[in-house]
Write a protein that holds these residues in place. Structure first.
Motif, PDB file in Angstrom:
ATOM      1  N   ALA A 166       0.841  -1.203   0.000  1.00  0.00           N
ATOM      2  CA  ALA A 166       0.000   0.000   0.000  1.00  0.00           C
ATOM      3  C   ALA A 166       0.877   1.253   0.000  1.00  0.00           C
ATOM      4  O   ALA A 166       0.563   2.249  -0.667  1.00  0.00           O
ATOM      5  CB  ALA A 166      -0.922  -0.023   1.213  1.00  0.00           C
ATOM      6  N   LEU A 167       1.964   1.239   0.775  1.00  0.00           N
ATOM      7  CA  LEU A 167       2.985   2.283   0.682  1.00  0.00           C
ATOM      8  C   LEU A 167       3.833   1.932  -0.536  1.00  0.00           C
ATOM      9  O   LEU A 167       4.700   1.054  -0.481  1.00  0.00           O
ATOM     10  CB  LEU A 167       3.831   2.326   1.958  1.00  0.00           C
ATOM     11  N   ASP A 168       3.574   2.598  -1.664  1.00  0.00           N
ATOM     12  CA  ASP A 168       3.981   2.062  -2.960  1.00  0.00           C
ATOM     13  C   ASP A 168       5.303   2.580  -3.506  1.00  0.00           C
ATOM     14  O   ASP A 168       5.634   2.340  -4.672  1.00  0.00           O
ATOM     15  CB  ASP A 168       2.878   2.316  -3.985  1.00  0.00           C
ATOM     16  N   HIS A 169       6.089   3.276  -2.690  1.00  0.00           N
ATOM     17  CA  HIS A 169       7.342   3.817  -3.199  1.00  0.00           C
ATOM     18  C   HIS A 169       8.374   3.948  -2.077  1.00  0.00           C
ATOM     19  O   HIS A 169       8.022   3.963  -0.893  1.00  0.00           O
ATOM     20  CB  HIS A 169       7.120   5.194  -3.823  1.00  0.00           C
ATOM     21  N   ILE A 170       9.618   4.052  -2.466  1.00  0.00           N
ATOM     22  CA  ILE A 170      10.702   4.417  -1.548  1.00  0.00           C
ATOM     23  C   ILE A 170      11.592   5.422  -2.258  1.00  0.00           C
ATOM     24  O   ILE A 170      11.824   5.325  -3.477  1.00  0.00           O
ATOM     25  CB  ILE A 170      11.511   3.183  -1.081  1.00  0.00           C
ATOM     26  N   ASN A 171      12.090   6.383  -1.510  1.00  0.00           N
ATOM     27  CA  ASN A 171      13.041   7.364  -2.022  1.00  0.00           C
ATOM     28  C   ASN A 171      14.465   6.902  -1.701  1.00  0.00           C
ATOM     29  O   ASN A 171      14.778   6.573  -0.553  1.00  0.00           O
ATOM     30  CB  ASN A 171      12.818   8.729  -1.375  1.00  0.00           C
ATOM     31  N   LEU A 172      15.304   6.897  -2.706  1.00  0.00           N
ATOM     32  CA  LEU A 172      16.722   6.589  -2.564  1.00  0.00           C
ATOM     33  C   LEU A 172      17.506   7.838  -2.939  1.00  0.00           C
ATOM     34  O   LEU A 172      16.993   8.709  -3.652  1.00  0.00           O
ATOM     35  CB  LEU A 172      17.104   5.409  -3.462  1.00  0.00           C
ATOM     36  N   TRP A 173      18.750   7.924  -2.469  1.00  0.00           N
ATOM     37  CA  TRP A 173      19.505   9.162  -2.635  1.00  0.00           C
ATOM     38  C   TRP A 173      20.891   8.871  -3.195  1.00  0.00           C
ATOM     39  O   TRP A 173      21.549   7.900  -2.795  1.00  0.00           O
ATOM     40  CB  TRP A 173      19.596   9.908  -1.299  1.00  0.00           C
ATOM     41  N   LEU A 174      21.327   9.721  -4.109  1.00  0.00           N
ATOM     42  CA  LEU A 174      22.654   9.646  -4.697  1.00  0.00           C
ATOM     43  C   LEU A 174      23.397  10.922  -4.321  1.00  0.00           C
ATOM     44  O   LEU A 174      22.876  12.025  -4.507  1.00  0.00           O
ATOM     45  CB  LEU A 174      22.584   9.527  -6.221  1.00  0.00           C
ATOM     46  N   ILE A 175      24.612  10.776  -3.798  1.00  0.00           N
ATOM     47  CA  ILE A 175      25.418  11.923  -3.380  1.00  0.00           C
ATOM     48  C   ILE A 175      26.688  11.949  -4.221  1.00  0.00           C
ATOM     49  O   ILE A 175      27.452  10.974  -4.239  1.00  0.00           O
ATOM     50  CB  ILE A 175      25.784  11.827  -1.879  1.00  0.00           C
ATOM     51  N   ASP A 176      26.907  13.053  -4.927  1.00  0.00           N
ATOM     52  CA  ASP A 176      28.113  13.177  -5.749  1.00  0.00           C
ATOM     53  C   ASP A 176      29.349  12.968  -4.895  1.00  0.00           C
ATOM     54  O   ASP A 176      29.499  13.569  -3.816  1.00  0.00           O
ATOM     55  CB  ASP A 176      28.179  14.554  -6.402  1.00  0.00           C
ATOM     56  N   ASP A 177      30.240  12.123  -5.391  1.00  0.00           N
ATOM     57  CA  ASP A 177      31.463  11.819  -4.658  1.00  0.00           C
ATOM     58  C   ASP A 177      32.651  12.283  -5.501  1.00  0.00           C
ATOM     59  O   ASP A 177      32.674  13.439  -5.916  1.00  0.00           O
ATOM     60  CB  ASP A 177      31.500  10.314  -4.353  1.00  0.00           C
ATOM     61  N   ALA A 178      33.597  11.422  -5.772  1.00  0.00           N
ATOM     62  CA  ALA A 178      34.693  11.809  -6.660  1.00  0.00           C
ATOM     63  C   ALA A 178      34.140  12.022  -8.062  1.00  0.00           C
ATOM     64  O   ALA A 178      32.947  11.803  -8.322  1.00  0.00           O
ATOM     65  CB  ALA A 178      35.776  10.730  -6.647  1.00  0.00           C
ATOM     66  N   GLU A 179      34.993  12.433  -8.982  1.00  0.00           N
ATOM     67  CA  GLU A 179      34.539  12.796 -10.329  1.00  0.00           C
ATOM     68  C   GLU A 179      33.721  11.676 -10.974  1.00  0.00           C
ATOM     69  O   GLU A 179      34.171  10.532 -11.079  1.00  0.00           O
ATOM     70  CB  GLU A 179      35.752  13.114 -11.207  1.00  0.00           C
ATOM     71  N   ASN A 180      32.486  12.024 -11.348  1.00  0.00           N
ATOM     72  CA  ASN A 180      31.552  11.106 -12.007  1.00  0.00           C
ATOM     73  C   ASN A 180      31.203   9.887 -11.144  1.00  0.00           C
ATOM     74  O   ASN A 180      30.784   8.857 -11.647  1.00  0.00           O
ATOM     75  CB  ASN A 180      32.102  10.632 -13.354  1.00  0.00           C
ATOM     76  N   GLN A 181      31.381   9.999  -9.830  1.00  0.00           N
ATOM     77  CA  GLN A 181      30.998   8.928  -8.919  1.00  0.00           C
ATOM     78  C   GLN A 181      29.910   9.427  -7.976  1.00  0.00           C
ATOM     79  O   GLN A 181      29.814  10.622  -7.696  1.00  0.00           O
ATOM     80  CB  GLN A 181      32.192   8.438  -8.102  1.00  0.00           C
ATOM     81  N   VAL A 182      29.102   8.488  -7.479  1.00  0.00           N
ATOM     82  CA  VAL A 182      28.058   8.829  -6.519  1.00  0.00           C
ATOM     83  C   VAL A 182      28.015   7.780  -5.410  1.00  0.00           C
ATOM     84  O   VAL A 182      28.190   6.582  -5.663  1.00  0.00           O
ATOM     85  CB  VAL A 182      26.651   8.908  -7.183  1.00  0.00           C
TER      86      VAL A 182
END
Length: 342
Positions: free
Chosen positions: A35-51
């Motif tokens: 019923a709770l139909d989604h989850i939020n995930l997070w990407l954090i910029d790290d080194a160049e072109n990495q998350v």
């Protein structure tokens, strides 16, 4: 103090698409089969072109495909998991093997995930059913839960066997910015939230949600525990954060109004305790008070959490001296309020 929440990012990203919510911080939204139909995930910029990745989503082919699309032009650098629940931890092993990642999470969450997956140390389906039957669960629902088996493994088919341990107060440097670890209890044993002071950001996981109160439940491994007291104490760990902090929750929209939400959550649980206490004019099982706390119809999955949450509120009333726990000759546990009855 701000009394209402505001939502600076009202548009949700499409499956597999990434939306930026702050410089270097991005939002990925994944489906859930509940019923709770989604989850939020997070990407954090790290080194160049990495998350760096925060949480994983529930194991399913469409979520895996969405991850591949989201990471098509990005290389993940590490995986951080807030807690052991399958929507947060379920694809950890797959992500680690697919992109050769290392995992960071708290010790209690890592071990609890393994205990639930293996059904050991009070975390088995049998132990859960024994607790629920002792608290009034009817046999039809008990049979449905027994037939369902270990549902955790469906969302987390395989778990990692190694991790880097996070402690409360630790600091992670990601992309040149410092993120402070804030642990909380009640929803899970040692839930990790991440606060970036320089950006006034809080990745709150399930500890602070904008529209609903996170589930706070009692489980068979510690049946007389008081997780609601733990949760309310844990909310205090966020009160020192600035009022204009942007909160990035695991469910619902990013919001501003941290202190207002803490006040709302405290008021909500006190109101539920008062309503529940009034219903205990005669001894009742936890199953019998579920309709007092939840007015809507519940499916089998929701009944598990509802009964755990009813027990959490009942145990808290006992701890406060507002209710008494009784054990009957039928083997069932009932609760009755200690104040005047009418």
């Amino acid at each position: 103090m701000q009394t209402e929440l505001s939502y600076p990012h009202p548009a949700t990203p499409e499956l597999g698409q990434v939306a930026t919510v702050a410089p270097g911080v991005h939002w990925l939204r994944m489906p859930l089969p509940f019923a709770l139909d989604h989850i939020n995930l997070w990407l954090i910029d790290d080194a160049e072109n990495q998350v760096a990745l925060v949480d994983t989503g529930f194991a399913s082919p469409n979520v895996q495909a969405a991850w591949r699309e989201a990471l098509r032009l990005r290389q993940p650098s590490r995986l951080i998991v807030t807690h052991f629940h399958p929507d947060h931890f379920g694809l950890a092993d797959w992500l680690m093997r697919e992109w050769r990642l290392e995992l960071w999470m708290s010790h209690s969450e890592f071990l609890t995930g393994h205990a639930v997956w293996h059904g050991i140390a009070g975390h088995s389906v049998e132990a859960m059913l024994a607790l629920f039957r002792a608290n009034g669960l009817d046999e039809e629902l008990a049979a449905a839960l027994e037939a369902r088996g270990n549902a955790y493994r469906r969302g987390a088919p395989r778990l990692p066997e190694r991790f880097h341990r996070l402690h409360d107060g630790d600091e992670l440097v990601i992309g040149g910015r410092t993120w402070q670890v804030i642990t909380g209890c009640g929803h899970s044993p040692e839930h990790v939230a991440l606060h970036c002071p320089s950006q006034k950001l809080l990745i709150s996981g399930d500890m602070l949600l904008p529209k609903i109160s996170t589930n706070v439940g009692v489980w068979a491994v510690s049946p007389e525990d008081d997780p609601l007291a733990d949760f309310l104490r844990s909310l205090g760990r966020f009160k020192h954060l600035p009022e204009d902090t942007l909160v990035l929750p695991s469910h619902g929209l990013p919001f501003v109004g941290l202190h207002a939400r803490i006040a709302q959550l405290r008021a909500h649980h006190e109101e539920r305790l008062t309503v529940l206490e009034s219903a205990l004019d005669t001894p009742k099982t936890a199953a019998e008070v579920i309709p007092t706390l939840f007015s809507r119809a519940l499916d089998t999955h929701q009944v598990v959490f509802a009964l755990g949450e009813a027990l959490a509120h009942l145990n808290h009333l006992v701890a406060l001296g507002r209710a008494e726990r009784l054990r009957g000759p039928d083997g069932r546990q009932r609760f009755v309020r200690t104040g005047p009855t009418h």
